[in-house]
Design a protein around this motif. Structure first.
Motif, PDB file in Angstrom:
ATOM      1  N   PHE A  62      12.603  48.713 -14.286  1.00  0.00           N
ATOM      2  CA  PHE A  62      11.578  47.941 -13.785  1.00  0.00           C
ATOM      3  C   PHE A  62      11.231  48.003 -12.416  1.00  0.00           C
ATOM      4  CE2 PHE A  62      13.389  45.312 -17.443  1.00  0.00           C
ATOM      5  CZ  PHE A  62      12.158  45.014 -17.930  1.00  0.00           C
ATOM      6  N   VAL A  63      12.162  48.865 -11.545  1.00  0.00           N
ATOM      7  CA  VAL A  63      11.803  49.127 -10.299  1.00  0.00           C
ATOM      8  C   VAL A  63      10.819  50.405 -10.449  1.00  0.00           C
ATOM      9  CG1 VAL A  63      12.466  50.920  -8.416  1.00  0.00           C
ATOM     10  CG2 VAL A  63      14.164  49.010  -9.123  1.00  0.00           C
ATOM     11  N   TYR A  64      10.764  51.267 -11.290  1.00  0.00           N
ATOM     12  CA  TYR A  64       9.733  52.141 -11.473  1.00  0.00           C
ATOM     13  C   TYR A  64       8.279  51.498 -11.858  1.00  0.00           C
ATOM     14  CZ  TYR A  64       7.142  55.989 -14.068  1.00  0.00           C
ATOM     15  OH  TYR A  64       6.013  56.842 -14.244  1.00  0.00           O
ATOM     16  N   LEU A  65       8.489  50.642 -12.842  1.00  0.00           N
ATOM     17  CA  LEU A  65       7.401  50.118 -13.317  1.00  0.00           C
ATOM     18  C   LEU A  65       6.685  49.217 -12.317  1.00  0.00           C
ATOM     19  CD1 LEU A  65       8.467  48.605 -16.910  1.00  0.00           C
ATOM     20  CD2 LEU A  65       6.954  50.503 -16.180  1.00  0.00           C
ATOM     21  N   GLN A  66       7.575  48.736 -11.331  1.00  0.00           N
ATOM     22  CA  GLN A  66       6.866  47.772 -10.174  1.00  0.00           C
ATOM     23  C   GLN A  66       6.164  48.751  -9.319  1.00  0.00           C
ATOM     24  OE1 GLN A  66       9.340  45.073  -8.368  1.00  0.00           O
ATOM     25  NE2 GLN A  66       7.760  44.406  -6.916  1.00  0.00           N
ATOM     26  N   MET A  67       6.841  49.636  -9.104  1.00  0.00           N
ATOM     27  CA  MET A  67       6.248  50.741  -7.884  1.00  0.00           C
ATOM     28  C   MET A  67       5.147  51.283  -8.405  1.00  0.00           C
ATOM     29  SD  MET A  67       9.519  52.771  -6.440  1.00  0.00           S
ATOM     30  CE  MET A  67       8.644  53.900  -5.393  1.00  0.00           C
ATOM     31  N   LYS A  68       4.863  51.518  -9.777  1.00  0.00           N
ATOM     32  CA  LYS A  68       3.644  52.327 -10.385  1.00  0.00           C
ATOM     33  C   LYS A  68       2.433  51.087 -10.282  1.00  0.00           C
ATOM     34  CE  LYS A  68       2.104  54.658 -14.359  1.00  0.00           C
ATOM     35  NZ  LYS A  68       2.355  55.259 -15.895  1.00  0.00           N
ATOM     36  N   ALA A  69       2.799  49.972 -10.608  1.00  0.00           N
ATOM     37  CA  ALA A  69       1.767  48.808 -10.804  1.00  0.00           C
ATOM     38  C   ALA A  69       1.364  48.437  -9.049  1.00  0.00           C
ATOM     39  CB  ALA A  69       2.445  47.609 -11.435  1.00  0.00           C
TER      40      ALA A  69
END
Length: 561
Positions: A158-165
Motif C-alpha cells: 500500500f505504500v507503493y500504491l500510494q506513492m504511485k498515485a
C-alpha cells in the motif's frame, strides 16, 4: 550536514531507548506484582523516570538540531538558486514567469525545509521504532513476531500504491500553485492598468478560476490520502487484534508470561505508530519530490549565452564596435539580416526605424543578452563571444527602453553601477542627465525613496534617472535606447549638449524614433525589417530623399523648416 548527522545519532539512541520502559513494565508485572519482590519497585520506578526524562530531553535537542539543519539547507539552497537566477540570460526569463520563479523561492523552498526538519526526523525515528520493537518482540516470542511480520508485506504494497498515485497529483498541485502565484504577481504589478481600464471584476473572475484550479488540485491530492490513510489505520488495528487474540492464546498456553504480554503490548505502539504515520509521511515525501523537481529544473537550466572558458585578456576597452554580417534568428523569425557597420571609439551612431525593425536587438546582441545566429560582433577587434562577459557588460552603460528603478533612494538608483562612489559623482551624473533640478525639488531630494519600478515619478523623470545611472559608470560604450522619448524637446536639447562633453572618448549609440535625437550623430543607420536600408549623416540622408527624409518631413513639415 554535521548537525543533521548528530541529530540522527541522537534519534537512534533515544528511539532505541524506547524499548527499555516496556521491558521494565513486564518485569514489574512478573516480579513485583505477581512475584511479590517489592524491593525492586523503587529502582524500577526510578529507572522508568530517568529513561523518560533522558529520552524526552535529548529528543528535544534532536528536534532543535534538525530545525537548525533545515534552516541551513534552506539558506544555502535559496542562495544557490538565486545566484543561478542572476546568471540566467534573457531567453530563460522570456520563457519563465516571474510569479512561477518566485514560488520556487518561497513555497517550494518551504517544502524542502519541512522535509528536512520534520519528515526526515519522523521517517528515521519511526524506522528505528519499527526495527527495534520487532527485534525485542523476537526475544520475547518468535511466534508472535512472525505473525506481526506477516502484516508488513501488505504495508509495503500500500505504500507503493500510494506513492504511485500521489506523485502526479502533487506535481499538479505545485504547478497550479505556481500558476496562481504568477497570476497574482502579474496583476499586482499591473494594478494601474487594471484600474485604468476598470477591469477589476474581469480580473477577479480570472483569479477565481486560478484559485479554483488550485483548490481542485489540493482536493484531488487529499482524495489520495483519504483513500490510503484508513488502510494504514486498519493495519495497525490488525496488529492490536493479533496481540490480543494470539498473544492471549500464547499466554494461556504458558508459552508467554503475563509480564511478556505486557512487554509486547508496550512495544505495540512502536509498531502501530509508524503504520499510522505512513500515509502522512508519504504525502510529505511526494510534496517534497514535486517541489525539489521544480527547484532542480531551475538550478540545472543552462543559459544559452555561454561565458567563454578562456576569455581574451584585455587591458581596458576603448569602445570601437564592429558588426560583421550579423544575422539573428529566434523562434523561426529572422530579426536581423546581414547587418554590418563600424563605429570608432569617440564617435556616435544613431539608429532609427519603425517598431520591430531590430533596433533594440542590435544593442541586446552587443551586450550579449543574446548571441548572434551568424556573423560576428567585435569590440576593439575581439569577438564579444571570446571576451569576459562581465568585463564586456561593465564597459557598457545602458539606459534601457523599459526603465526599471529599484525601491531605493534616488541616489541609490543612480549609484547602482558604483554603490560606493561619493555623492559628488552621483550629483554630476544627475546634472548631465538634466535630473538634478527636479530631484532637488522633491521633499527629500536625493534621499527620496522611489516606489516599486519608480512609481511616483513621471516617465521623463524616470528616463533621466536611468540616463544618469548609465553615465555614472563612466563606460567606454554608452547606449541610449529611446531614452529621451518622454522628455520635452528643450530638455532633450540640454541632455544632448551635456552628452557631447562626456562622449568625446566614448562610443555613443542612440536608438530613437525622433529625428531630433539622432540628427547630430556622426553616423545614422536606418533600419527596416531587420536590415540597414540607409546610412549616412543627417544631411546625407536628407539628400537621399528616402525613408529618413520621409520621417523628417512627417516630424518637421519640410526640410527647410
Amino acid at each position: 550536514m554535521g548537525k543533521m548527522i548528530v541529530g540522527l545519532i541522537i534519534i537512534t539512541v533515544v528511539s532505541t531507548m524506547s524499548v527499555i520502559n516496556p521491558k521494565i513494565s513486564g518485569f514489574i508485572v512478573d516480579h513485583i506484582i505477581l512475584g511479590k519482590e517489592y524491593n525492586y519497585l523503587w529502582p524500577c520506578m526510578g529507572l522508568l523516570l530517568f529513561v523518560s526524562v533522558f529520552r524526552e530531553g535529548f529528543q528535544y535537542l534532536a528536534l532543535m538540531l534538525f530545525e537548525k539543519s533545515s534552516q541551513g539547507v534552506l539558506f544555502d539552497m535559496r542562495h544557490e538558486v538565486y545566484r543561478k537566477l542572476l546568471h540566467e540570460d534573457f531567453t530563460f526569463y522570456n520563457t519563465n514567469r516571474t510569479g512561477d520563479l518566485m514560488s520556487r523561492q518561497t513555497g517550494d523552498m518551504d517544502a524542502v525545509r519541512h522535509f528536512v526538519a520534520y519528515v526526515i526526523y519522523n521517517l528515521f525515528r519511526n524506522s528505528v521504532w519499527l526495527i527495534a520493537s520487532l527485534v525485542m518482540i523476537f526475544f520475547v516470542s518468535v511466534k508472535l513476531a512472525l505473525v506481526f511480520l506477516a502484516v508488513l508485506p501488505f504495508t509495503v504494497l500500500f505504500v507503493y500504491l500510494q506513492m504511485k498515485a500521489v506523485g502526479p497529483v502533487f506535481a499538479q498541485v505545485r504547478q497550479c500553485f505556481s500558476s496562481l502565484n504568477a497570476y497574482v504577481q502579474e496583476n499586482i504589478a499591473a494594478n494601474r492598468v487594471v484600474r485604468a481600464f476598470a477591469k477589476e471584476s474581469f480580473e477577479i473572475n480570472r483569479f477565481e478560476k486560478e484559485n479554483a484550479a488550485y483548490r481542485q488540485s489540493e482536493i484531488e491530492a487529499s482524495k489520495v490520502w483519504q483513500k490510503y490513510v484508513p488502510v494504514f489505520e486498519f493495519l495497525s488495528t490488525v496488529i492490536t487484534v493479533i496481540l490480543i487474540v494470539f498473544g492471549g492464546y500464547l499466554a494461556i498456553r504458558g508459552e508467554m508470561t503475563l509480564g511478556d504480554l505486557v512487554t509486547v503490548n508496550g512495544y505495540l505502539w512502536m509498531l502501530t505508530w509508524p503504520l499510522r504515520m505512513m500515509g502522512w509521511l508519504i504525502n510529505d515525501c511526494m510534496r517534497f519530490k514535486a517541489s525539489i523537481d521544480k527547484i532542480y529544473k531551475t538550478y540545472t537550466a543552462e543559459p544559452v549565452v555561454k561565458i567563454a572558458a578562456h576569455p581574451v585578456a584585455k587591458e581596458g576597452i576603448r569602445g570601437t564596435v564592429e558588426f560583421d554580417h550579423v544575422d539573428y534568428v529566434t523562434n523561426g523569425e529572422h530579426i536581423l539580416k546581414d547587418v554590418s557597420f563600424t563605429v570608432e571609439s569617440g564617435h556616435s551612431v544613431g539608429i532609427l526605424g519603425n517598431t520591430g525593425s531590430g533596433k533594440t536587438t542590435i544593442m541586446n546582441l552587443l551586450c550579449r543578452f543574446y548571441d548572434v545566429s551568424s556573423g560576428r560582433i567585435l569590440v576593439d577587434g575581439t569577438d564579444v563571444r571570446d571576451m569576459d562577459l562581465y568585463e564586456l557588460r561593465d564597459a557598457i552603460g545602458m539606459a534601457m527602453q523599459d526603465v526599471f528603478l529599484f525601491s531605493d533612494t534616488i541616489e541609490g538608483n543612480i549609484a547602482y553601477g558604483d554603490p560606493d562612489c561619493p555623492f559628488e559623482k552621483v550629483e554630476a551624473a544627475a546634472k548631465l542627465a538634466d535630473a538634478d533640478g527636479f530631484i532637488r525639488a522633491l521633499p527629500e531630494g536625493y534621499d527620496t525613496i522611489v516606489g516599486e519600478r519608480g512609481v511616483g515619478l513621471s516617465g521623463g523623470q524616470k528616463q533621466r534617472i536611468s540616463l544618469a545611472r548609465a553615465l555614472l559608470k563612466d563606460p567606454a560604450v554608452i547606449i541610449l535606447d529611446d531614452t529621451t522619448s518622454a522628455v520635452d524637446m528643450e530638455t532633450e536639447t540640454q541632455i544632448q549638449k551635456a552628452l557631447k562633453t562626456v562622449t568625446q572618448n566614448r562610443t555613443l549609440f542612440v536608438i530613437a524614433y525622433r529625428i531630433s535625437s539622432v540628427k547630430d550623430c556622426d553616423q545614422i543607420l536606418v533600419m527596416n525589417d531587420g536590415k540597414i536600408i540607409e546610412r549616412g549623416t543627417h544631411s546625407q540622408l536628407l539628400a537621399q530623399n528616402g525613408y529618413y527624409a520621409s520621417v523628417f518631413k512627417h516630424q518637421y513639415g519640410t526640410e527647410e523648416q
